[in-house]
Design a protein around this motif. Structure first.
Motif, PDB file in Angstrom:
ATOM      1  N   ILE A 265      45.866  13.008 -23.847  1.00 17.10           N
ATOM      2  CA  ILE A 265      45.300  12.755 -22.513  1.00 17.10           C
ATOM      3  C   ILE A 265      44.535  11.439 -22.496  1.00 17.10           C
ATOM      4  O   ILE A 265      44.694  10.620 -21.579  1.00 17.10           O
ATOM      5  CB  ILE A 265      44.400  13.933 -22.092  1.00 17.10           C
ATOM      6  CG1 ILE A 265      45.249  15.180 -21.840  1.00 17.10           C
ATOM      7  CG2 ILE A 265      43.579  13.573 -20.857  1.00 17.10           C
ATOM      8  CD1 ILE A 265      44.451  16.465 -21.695  1.00 17.10           C
ATOM      9  N   ASN A 287      50.865  21.888 -24.830  1.00 20.70           N
ATOM     10  CA  ASN A 287      49.996  20.871 -24.231  1.00 20.70           C
ATOM     11  C   ASN A 287      50.474  20.408 -22.863  1.00 20.70           C
ATOM     12  O   ASN A 287      49.777  19.628 -22.202  1.00 20.70           O
ATOM     13  CB  ASN A 287      49.915  19.643 -25.151  1.00 20.70           C
ATOM     14  CG  ASN A 287      49.108  19.899 -26.404  1.00 20.70           C
ATOM     15  OD1 ASN A 287      48.514  20.961 -26.558  1.00 20.70           O
ATOM     16  ND2 ASN A 287      49.106  18.939 -27.301  1.00 20.70           N
ATOM     17  N   ASN A 288      51.638  20.879 -22.448  1.00 12.78           N
ATOM     18  CA  ASN A 288      52.246  20.347 -21.234  1.00 12.78           C
ATOM     19  C   ASN A 288      51.355  20.530 -20.005  1.00 12.78           C
ATOM     20  O   ASN A 288      51.119  19.576 -19.243  1.00 12.78           O
ATOM     21  CB  ASN A 288      53.599  21.025 -20.995  1.00 12.78           C
ATOM     22  CG  ASN A 288      54.318  20.452 -19.787  1.00 12.78           C
ATOM     23  OD1 ASN A 288      54.537  19.247 -19.696  1.00 12.78           O
ATOM     24  ND2 ASN A 288      54.683  21.324 -18.853  1.00 12.78           N
ATOM     25  N   PHE A 289      50.863  21.723 -19.776  1.00 11.57           N
ATOM     26  CA  PHE A 289      50.065  21.999 -18.574  1.00 11.57           C
ATOM     27  C   PHE A 289      48.799  21.148 -18.565  1.00 11.57           C
ATOM     28  O   PHE A 289      48.425  20.580 -17.523  1.00 11.57           O
ATOM     29  CB  PHE A 289      49.709  23.490 -18.509  1.00 11.57           C
ATOM     30  CG  PHE A 289      48.835  23.836 -17.333  1.00 11.57           C
ATOM     31  CD1 PHE A 289      49.363  23.923 -16.059  1.00 11.57           C
ATOM     32  CD2 PHE A 289      47.468  24.053 -17.510  1.00 11.57           C
ATOM     33  CE1 PHE A 289      48.548  24.233 -14.976  1.00 11.57           C
ATOM     34  CE2 PHE A 289      46.658  24.352 -16.439  1.00 11.57           C
ATOM     35  CZ  PHE A 289      47.199  24.448 -15.159  1.00 11.57           C
ATOM     36  N   MET A 290      48.139  21.031 -19.718  1.00 18.95           N
ATOM     37  CA  MET A 290      46.894  20.261 -19.778  1.00 18.95           C
ATOM     38  C   MET A 290      47.127  18.790 -19.472  1.00 18.95           C
ATOM     39  O   MET A 290      46.358  18.157 -18.740  1.00 18.95           O
ATOM     40  CB  MET A 290      46.246  20.423 -21.161  1.00 18.95           C
ATOM     41  CG  MET A 290      45.607  21.774 -21.374  1.00 18.95           C
ATOM     42  SD  MET A 290      44.894  21.964 -23.030  1.00 18.95           S
ATOM     43  CE  MET A 290      46.359  22.348 -23.983  1.00 18.95           C
ATOM     44  N   GLN A 292      49.711  17.422 -17.770  1.00 12.06           N
ATOM     45  CA  GLN A 292      50.132  17.225 -16.382  1.00 12.06           C
ATOM     46  C   GLN A 292      48.980  17.426 -15.401  1.00 12.06           C
ATOM     47  O   GLN A 292      48.918  16.773 -14.357  1.00 12.06           O
ATOM     48  CB  GLN A 292      51.295  18.151 -16.038  1.00 12.06           C
ATOM     49  CG  GLN A 292      52.584  17.805 -16.782  1.00 12.06           C
ATOM     50  CD  GLN A 292      53.818  18.082 -15.970  1.00 12.06           C
ATOM     51  OE1 GLN A 292      53.987  19.191 -15.474  1.00 12.06           O
ATOM     52  NE2 GLN A 292      54.682  17.097 -15.823  1.00 12.06           N
ATOM     53  N   THR A 293      48.058  18.297 -15.761  1.00  8.89           N
ATOM     54  CA  THR A 293      46.907  18.526 -14.887  1.00  8.89           C
ATOM     55  C   THR A 293      45.885  17.395 -15.003  1.00  8.89           C
ATOM     56  O   THR A 293      45.324  16.941 -14.010  1.00  8.89           O
ATOM     57  CB  THR A 293      46.225  19.867 -15.242  1.00  8.89           C
ATOM     58  OG1 THR A 293      47.186  20.926 -15.118  1.00  8.89           O
ATOM     59  CG2 THR A 293      45.048  20.136 -14.328  1.00  8.89           C
ATOM     60  N   SER A 294      45.656  16.932 -16.228  1.00  7.48           N
ATOM     61  CA  SER A 294      44.630  15.919 -16.464  1.00  7.48           C
ATOM     62  C   SER A 294      45.096  14.506 -16.118  1.00  7.48           C
ATOM     63  O   SER A 294      44.280  13.660 -15.739  1.00  7.48           O
ATOM     64  CB  SER A 294      44.189  15.945 -17.933  1.00  7.48           C
ATOM     65  OG  SER A 294      43.685  17.211 -18.283  1.00  7.48           O
ATOM     66  N   PRO A 296      47.960  13.390 -13.830  1.00  5.12           N
ATOM     67  CA  PRO A 296      49.099  13.671 -12.956  1.00  5.12           C
ATOM     68  C   PRO A 296      50.011  12.473 -12.742  1.00  5.12           C
ATOM     69  O   PRO A 296      51.172  12.636 -12.334  1.00  5.12           O
ATOM     70  CB  PRO A 296      48.434  14.109 -11.641  1.00  5.12           C
ATOM     71  CG  PRO A 296      47.060  13.521 -11.684  1.00  5.12           C
ATOM     72  CD  PRO A 296      46.671  13.533 -13.131  1.00  5.12           C
ATOM     73  N   THR A 300      55.955  14.141 -18.303  1.00  5.80           N
ATOM     74  CA  THR A 300      55.990  14.710 -19.653  1.00  5.80           C
ATOM     75  C   THR A 300      57.420  14.986 -20.077  1.00  5.80           C
ATOM     76  O   THR A 300      58.304  15.239 -19.258  1.00  5.80           O
ATOM     77  CB  THR A 300      55.175  16.016 -19.753  1.00  5.80           C
ATOM     78  OG1 THR A 300      55.690  16.964 -18.824  1.00  5.80           O
ATOM     79  CG2 THR A 300      53.706  15.764 -19.486  1.00  5.80           C
TER      80      THR A 300
END
Length: 506
Positions: A265, A287-290, A292-294, A296, A300
């Motif tokens: 990130i 780690n994908n969700f973190m 993409q959320t952090s 945007p 990924t």
């Protein structure tokens, strides 16, 4: 700003004397005036007790001239001229005679026995025993004088360099025989030794004093070492009015593992806040969700493994690849890193665990694609080149590594050194101790990745990226304070750092 070896500085002195022209004694007087003004500005109270220690050479001549000039302004000084061989340099001898033209000086010339003066916390010692021409450790009586100065509670200001410290390589020096200055007033240009961590205890704070050495000679004389300054802004390319994201490169970042999403990130933020057109982050599924959320703005790409980087990925569609932050050292990951480097034809930024993988398998250094940048901290460099005894040896080995691999080396530290394959070194001047925090290097990887993706060559990318990363750290420190700032603050301050650099280049 160029950094010359001490032999080169002597040549600049000689050139100035011949071509200005100016007599050697008058050049010494000019230096002494700059020194005296700086000392009096630091200690404006004429009641401050000063003790001057002068050696038999030109550094001692500087010290004697400083004492005379300060006495002329109402200061009272005690001066010790050490002349054990009964032989002074010509200019030192002239300044000894000039001392007797002013009042306010208690003068002692030491040829045999030395009765040390009382030095209190109120005293200021002016160290003019030996200058930058020293090429062997101090011994005998001079070493004893140095030990006496260091044992005292007095403030110490060194002329040009602390006595006993050599200008470049201090590998075989004797630490106890080097003056520990609080302030070093360097004449015209810095010394390479000032930039090494182990010498901070001797140099203290250092300042440069312009003594009018020939600008023509400085410009025309080549050196391998430079101190980065505001001219770095000239490396920044303007953006065209009709530019679009495709003009600023596609970057691939291979980073992160289970429990280390933050590294990917931070590196992604550093990349996107440094102008990359498009960024893809290759991550394990966990780690994908973190990411993409952090972040945007980033895309990924998922690894086959849920928890780690496990297999190399296709890099043909990218202008630059960054690899290493937070990857971990699992054997499968190490194999994947080595294979990724072997098959990649795109310039790479190699950091952190990717460097550790190369440290375990040094043959992989031969596979680095052209135009790559390695970003080791001192321990990571030693894993690549072997144990180093001090910063000078570390720098020399970094130069060898750059030459052997064709990569640029970013040797991270207080004065981060950018080392090119031709042996040239640029030392960075931005940054602060608040940046000594986890994740700071990940942000730098992202910055360098963005610049490579935009088409900067490795040398320009490294110099510009290191400078703006440090500048962002300085902005963060002003906002947050050095103690409380984090790597995320550095990334957040990158846009303002770039803005300041853009304005300097206008």
């Amino acid at each position: 700003m160029k950094i010359f070896p001490t032999s080169g500085i002597r040549q600049l002195d000689a050139y100035t004397i011949e071509h200005e022209p100016i007599a050697s004694i008058d050049l010494m007087e000019r230096a002494a005036r700059a020194l005296a003004d700086a000392i009096m500005e630091q200690w404006p109270d004429t009641d401050t007790p000063f003790t001057v220690f002068a050696g038999p050479g030109n550094n001692g001549g500087d010290a004697l001239a400083v004492a005379r000039l300060m006495a002329g302004q109402g200061y009272r000084l005690e001066v010790f001229l050490f002349n054990p061989q009964g032989k002074l340099s010509e200019d030192c001898a002239v300044n000894r005679e000039r001392l007797f033209e002013v009042e306010g000086i208690t003068f002692h010339e030491i040829s045999t026995q030395f009765a040390p003066p009382t030095l209190t916390a109120d005293h200021v010692v002016v160290d003019g025993l030996f200058g930058s021409g020293l090429n062997k450790p101090l011994g005998g009586g001079f070493a004893a004088v140095v030990k006496y100065i260091n044992a005292s509670p007095a403030h110490v200001v060194a002329i040009d360099v602390p006595s006993g410290l050599m200008g470049e390589d201090n590998t075989y020096n004797i630490a106890a025989h080097i003056v520990r200055a609080d302030l070093t007033l360097s004449l015209q240009l810095p010394k390479l030794a000032f930039l090494f961590a182990e010498n901070e205890a001797y140099v203290g704070e250092w300042r440069l004093l312009d003594i009018g050495l020939s600008e023509e000679a400085i410009e025309e004389t080549d050196t391998y070492f430079e101190l980065a300054d505001d001219e770095v802004a000239s490396l920044l390319r303007p953006r065209g009015r009709f530019a679009h994201k495709g003009n600023f490169g596609r970057a691939l970042l291979i980073a992160g593992s289970q429990g280390m999403a933050g590294a990917s990130i931070l590196a992604a933020r550093g990349c996107l806040r440094s102008g990359a057109g498009l960024l893809t982050v290759h991550v394990p599924f966990c780690n994908n969700f973190m990411v993409q959320t952090s972040v945007p703005e980033a895309m990924t790409e998922l690894d086959y493994s849920e928890t780690r980087f496990s297999e190399p990925t296709d890099t043909d569609d990218y202008q630059a690849v960054g690899i290493g932050p937070g990857l971990g050292r699992d054997p499968q990951t190490v194999d994947a890193v080595l294979e990724q480097i072997r098959t990649c034809q795109t310039p790479m930024v190699v950091d952190a665990d990717a460097l550790n993988a190369l440290g375990e398998h040094r043959s992989g250094l031969n596979d680095l694609p052209e135009g790559s940048i390695l970003t080791p901290h001192p321990k990571e460099l030693e894993r690549l080149v072997g144990k180093c005894h001090n910063s000078y040896e570390r720098l020399m080995k970094a130069r060898e590594l750059a030459q052997n691999t064709g990569a640029h080396i970013v040797l991270k530290g207080a004065y981060t050194a950018v080392v090119s394959p031709d042996g040239r070194c640029w030392f960075n001047t931005t940054g602060n101790p608040g940046m000594a925090t986890g994740g700071s290097g990940d942000v730098l990887t992202g910055v360098l990745l963005a610049l490579l993706a935009q088409g900067y060559d490795a040398g320009m990318a490294a110099r510009l990226g290191v400078y703006v990363h440090g500048l962002a750290g300085d902005i963060a420190a002003r906002k947050q304070g050095r103690t409380g700032m984090t790597a995320g603050d550095i990334a957040t301050c990158l846009p303002l750092a770039w803005k300041l650099l853009e304005e300097k280049d206008e």
